[in-house]
Design a protein around this motif. Structure first.
Motif, short mmCIF file in Angstrom:
data_model
loop_
_atom_site.label_atom_id
_atom_site.label_comp_id
_atom_site.label_asym_id
_atom_site.label_seq_id
_atom_site.Cartn_x
_atom_site.Cartn_y
_atom_site.Cartn_z
N TYR A 84 0.90 -1.13 -0.16
CA TYR A 84 -0.08 0.02 0.07
C TYR A 84 0.80 1.20 0.12
O TYR A 84 0.77 2.28 -0.60
N LEU A 85 1.76 1.32 0.86
CA LEU A 85 2.78 2.36 0.72
C LEU A 85 3.70 2.69 -0.47
O LEU A 85 3.63 3.85 -0.97
N ARG A 86 3.71 1.61 -1.40
CA ARG A 86 4.03 1.91 -2.93
C ARG A 86 3.08 2.54 -3.48
O ARG A 86 3.42 3.44 -4.12
N LYS A 87 1.98 2.13 -3.40
CA LYS A 87 0.86 2.53 -4.09
C LYS A 87 0.55 4.06 -3.69
O LYS A 87 0.28 5.11 -4.54
N GLY A 88 0.80 4.43 -2.50
CA GLY A 88 0.56 5.87 -1.93
C GLY A 88 1.81 6.64 -2.42
O GLY A 88 1.25 7.82 -2.74
N ILE A 89 2.81 6.04 -2.54
CA ILE A 89 4.01 7.19 -3.02
C ILE A 89 3.75 7.35 -4.69
O ILE A 89 3.98 8.48 -4.98
N SER A 115 13.86 -1.32 0.52
CA SER A 115 13.67 -1.41 -0.88
C SER A 115 12.96 -0.28 -1.39
O SER A 115 13.27 0.35 -2.44
N ILE A 116 11.86 -0.16 -0.63
CA ILE A 116 11.12 1.38 -1.12
C ILE A 116 11.85 2.38 -1.09
O ILE A 116 11.86 3.28 -1.95
N GLN A 117 12.94 2.70 -0.22
CA GLN A 117 13.57 4.05 -0.39
C GLN A 117 14.35 3.88 -1.82
O GLN A 117 14.42 5.01 -2.24
#
Length: 321
Positions: A84-89, A115-117
């Motif tokens: 969800y965080l990836r989608k939010g970004i 990884s997200i960073q």
């Protein structure tokens, strides 16, 4: 003023802007259902609703991604929270805001955050590419002009002087702004979060127009013509239901001028008007007051940030008068 009247006549006789998209009435009703479950501490069931929204709609407001991410993290599902965080970004959630979120602190300590960073620049680029950048620049110029004009009202020292300034100086400026807005509306649709990544700029311009003065609002025909168009924009997901309600509340309170509350953003309602206020909120597809206040309780007990819409200085409960 003549240019604006001409544009209104042209658009009334021309086909309106249309967009093939799901009906967002169901979307907003489902969000309220999820928020109601959250106030009952039924977090898993609420998260299921958010997940269904996310897979069902091409456009999802950033706030829904933010709440879903936190719910997943709070429930200990870091894999889902990371997804969800990836989608939010991709929808505009900035790294600075993410780092301030206390509920996501455990997630930020793990490999998924590393990884997200690494992915963040690419995800942010995807977000930027999803927006109409020339339109965003145009609306940003409009809000800068609007803020400069509104700032000059601070140098008036009485209500009468403020009304004279608003009617003689601000109103002509506002009519030019709305003429430009009507052209945008007819060409692209409503320039909000979906199109330009920002719901505040245009809603502020429209709220300023609606708050010029009581006498101006009583004679104004522009907003009456625009109001159903704005509701159409809510229905197709281009305008946040909350920003629509704030625009409309400025008009209702300025015209009424008796201190009554309407949606409850500018003033809290008296006990005798709570039912009226909640019906007004339901008609605009925004949560009832008791759900808002319940979410504040949950926010305080869990740390989940619900990113409430409204006055940025007012994140607490709507206290009934």
């Amino acid at each position: 003023m003549y240019r604006l009247a001409f544009l209104l006549l042209v658009m009334m006789g021309a086909p309106g802007f249309s967009q093939d998209s799901p009906d967002y009435q169901h979307y907003h009703q489902q969000v309220i259902a999820a928020e109601t479950l959250i106030t009952q501490e039924e977090y898993r069931q609420a998260l299921d609703i958010y997940n269904q929204l996310i897979v069902s709609y091409d456009f999802v407001f950033l706030r829904e991604y933010q709440v879903a991410t936190q719910l997943a993290a709070y429930l200990g599902d870091n894999q889902k929270a990371a997804d969800y965080l990836r989608k939010g970004i991709r929808r505009g959630w900035k790294k600075k805001s993410i780092k301030k979120n206390e509920v996501l602190s455990a997630l930020r300590k793990g490999d998924k955050w590393k990884s997200i960073q690494k992915e963040y620049p690419e995800l942010r680029s995807e977000y930027e590419a999803s927006l109409n950048q020339p339109l965003r620049k145009q609306v940003k110029k409009m809000i800068v002009k609007d803020q400069k004009k509104a700032f000059l009202a601070l140098f008036t020292f009485s209500p009468e002087a403020q009304d004279r300034y608003a009617e003689n100086k601000f109103a002509p400026h506002s009519e030019r702004q709305l003429a430009e807005f009507i052209e945008i509306l007819g060409t692209y649709g409503y320039p909000g979060e979906q199109l330009i990544g920002n719901d505040v700029w245009m809603s502020t311009i429209l709220s300023h127009h609606n708050s010029i003065s009581q006498s101006y609002a009583e004679k104004d025909t522009i907003y009456a013509w625009l109001k159903p168009k704005l509701m159409e924009a809510v229905n197709n997901g281009q305008l946040s239901s909350y920003h629509y309600a704030m625009i409309d509340e400025w008009y209702l309170q300025v015209v009424d001028d008796t201190g009554k509350a309407f949606y409850g953003f500018l003033d809290a309602p008296m006990e005798s008007r709570v039912e009226f206020t909640n019906q007004l909120r339901a008609d605009a597809w925004i949560r009832p007051i008791e759900v808002r206040n319940g979410l504040v309780d949950i926010q305080e007990s869990t740390g989940i940030d619900f990113y409430f819409e409204g006055n940025p200085w007012d994140g607490g409960k709507i206290e009934i008068r």
